[in-house]
Design a protein around this motif. Structure first.
Motif, PDB file in Angstrom:
ATOM      1  N   PHE A 198       0.822  -1.034   0.005  1.00 45.71           N
ATOM      2  CA  PHE A 198       0.642  -0.396  -0.104  1.00 45.71           C
ATOM      3  C   PHE A 198       0.829   1.430  -0.417  1.00 45.71           C
ATOM      4  O   PHE A 198       0.755   2.010  -0.790  1.00 45.71           O
ATOM      5  CB  PHE A 198      -1.007  -0.271   1.391  1.00 45.71           C
ATOM      6  N   ALA A 199       2.069   1.254   0.944  1.00 46.84           N
ATOM      7  CA  ALA A 199       2.887   2.380   0.940  1.00 46.84           C
ATOM      8  C   ALA A 199       3.280   2.701  -0.966  1.00 46.84           C
ATOM      9  O   ALA A 199       4.102   3.624  -1.269  1.00 46.84           O
ATOM     10  CB  ALA A 199       3.851   2.084   2.170  1.00 46.84           C
ATOM     11  N   GLY A 200       3.497   1.460  -1.211  1.00 51.80           N
ATOM     12  CA  GLY A 200       4.416   2.179  -2.420  1.00 51.80           C
ATOM     13  C   GLY A 200       3.261   2.136  -3.676  1.00 51.80           C
ATOM     14  O   GLY A 200       3.412   2.836  -4.572  1.00 51.80           O
ATOM     15  N   MET A 201       2.022   2.336  -3.351  1.00 49.34           N
ATOM     16  CA  MET A 201       1.273   2.158  -4.225  1.00 49.34           C
ATOM     17  C   MET A 201       0.826   3.791  -4.301  1.00 49.34           C
ATOM     18  O   MET A 201       0.726   4.491  -4.714  1.00 49.34           O
ATOM     19  CB  MET A 201      -0.350   1.582  -4.496  1.00 49.34           C
ATOM     20  N   VAL A 202       1.126   4.796  -2.687  1.00 43.46           N
ATOM     21  CA  VAL A 202       1.376   5.469  -2.442  1.00 43.46           C
ATOM     22  C   VAL A 202       2.268   7.007  -3.470  1.00 43.46           C
ATOM     23  O   VAL A 202       1.629   7.846  -3.878  1.00 43.46           O
ATOM     24  CB  VAL A 202       0.925   5.993  -0.749  1.00 43.46           C
ATOM     25  N   LEU A 203       3.012   5.930  -3.080  1.00 39.72           N
ATOM     26  CA  LEU A 203       4.344   6.139  -3.778  1.00 39.72           C
ATOM     27  C   LEU A 203       4.708   6.545  -4.862  1.00 39.72           C
ATOM     28  O   LEU A 203       4.499   7.775  -5.715  1.00 39.72           O
ATOM     29  CB  LEU A 203       5.819   6.272  -3.108  1.00 39.72           C
ATOM     30  N   ILE A 204       3.708   5.397  -5.468  1.00 37.93           N
ATOM     31  CA  ILE A 204       3.610   5.510  -7.597  1.00 37.93           C
ATOM     32  C   ILE A 204       2.700   6.419  -8.024  1.00 37.93           C
ATOM     33  O   ILE A 204       2.056   7.404  -8.946  1.00 37.93           O
ATOM     34  CB  ILE A 204       3.623   4.228  -7.839  1.00 37.93           C
ATOM     35  N   SER A 205       2.111   7.376  -6.629  1.00 34.16           N
ATOM     36  CA  SER A 205       0.514   7.332  -7.455  1.00 34.16           C
ATOM     37  C   SER A 205       0.581   9.144  -7.452  1.00 34.16           C
ATOM     38  O   SER A 205      -0.014   9.603  -8.311  1.00 34.16           O
ATOM     39  CB  SER A 205      -0.760   7.170  -6.991  1.00 34.16           C
ATOM     40  N   VAL A 206       2.246   9.786  -6.415  1.00 36.95           N
ATOM     41  CA  VAL A 206       1.683  10.733  -6.467  1.00 36.95           C
ATOM     42  C   VAL A 206       1.924  11.324  -7.911  1.00 36.95           C
ATOM     43  O   VAL A 206       1.622  12.628  -8.407  1.00 36.95           O
ATOM     44  CB  VAL A 206       3.118  10.563  -5.929  1.00 36.95           C
ATOM     45  N   TRP A 207       2.941  10.290  -8.839  1.00 39.21           N
ATOM     46  CA  TRP A 207       3.381  10.430 -10.156  1.00 39.21           C
ATOM     47  C   TRP A 207       2.040  11.607 -11.051  1.00 39.21           C
ATOM     48  O   TRP A 207       2.416  11.825 -11.803  1.00 39.21           O
ATOM     49  CB  TRP A 207       4.448   9.646 -10.580  1.00 39.21           C
ATOM     50  N   VAL A 208       1.335  10.794 -10.911  1.00 31.46           N
ATOM     51  CA  VAL A 208       0.272  10.702 -12.191  1.00 31.46           C
ATOM     52  C   VAL A 208      -0.109  12.071 -11.471  1.00 31.46           C
ATOM     53  O   VAL A 208      -0.263  12.708 -12.865  1.00 31.46           O
ATOM     54  CB  VAL A 208      -1.299   9.975 -11.238  1.00 31.46           C
TER      55      VAL A 208
END
Length: 202
Positions: free
Chosen positions: A90-100
């Protein structure tokens, strides 16, 4: 073909909403239906029913519901049996979703420090809010389920915010997921009522 694609798009949004850290609104942005969905929701709330794209809403909604009920049992078991692993994902998903959302800002505006100040202010606010994360609520009363749904659903309207992450902060993620996977009708209906009120408000 468009109806089948909308069904798949709805399923992607529904699957995203099940996972803390992935924003359903962000997924809607990625697949290109965010503004269209928001426009139709606004028409519904304003009771301009003749202007609503009913088939669009129906297939998106059907896809979301199918994904939520189809995947809730799997995700609930995974989270319960693999706590650290699931939360790391879930933490990784949060980090990558910042880019969008960042990638959607005009290149010229990226040089303006004002926007970075806005981003920093919102990050500090969310950091403070998540500092009050509640322990998991084992047997939540229906009123709290209603309130949690009303707050969490607001995240669906705002790209970058995860409804499931809000539920996790409130200690309601696993109880709600368990209720859906076990088809607890009372909790599901109260949650849907709270979500509806939240959507209308936001």
């Amino acid at each position: 073909m468009q109806h089948i694609l909308n069904l798949i798009r709805g399923a992607l949004i529904g699957a995203a909403e099940l996972s803390p850290g992935i924003s359903g609104g962000t997924v809607a942005l990625i697949i290109g239906i965010y503004e269209r969905a928001l426009h139709n929701a606004d028409k519904l709330i304003k009771r301009k029913f003749a202007q609503v794209e009913w088939l669009f809403i129906a297939f998106i909604g059907l896809g979301m519901v199918a994904a939520v009920f189809g995947l809730s049992g799997i995700i609930s078991t995974f989270v319960a049996e693999n706590f650290s692993l699931s939360h790391s994902l879930f933490a990784g998903m949060v980090l990558i979703s910042v880019w969008v959302p960042f990638s959607m800002i005009d290149k010229q505006d990226r040089r303006n420090p004002k926007y970075y100040l806005f981003a920093l202010a919102s990050a500090v606010f969310i950091f403070i809010v998540t500092g009050f994360t509640s322990n998991q609520v084992e047997d939540p009363n229906l009123f709290f389920v209603f309130l949690a749904a009303a707050v969490a659903i607001c995240a669906l309207v705002m790209p970058g915010a995860s409804g499931s992450l809000v539920l996790l902060m409130l200690g309601m993620y696993e109880p709600v997921l368990r209720a859906v996977s076990e088809l607890d009708i009372a909790v599901i209906l109260v949650f849907m009522a709270g979500a509806l009120c939240g959507v209308v408000f936001i």
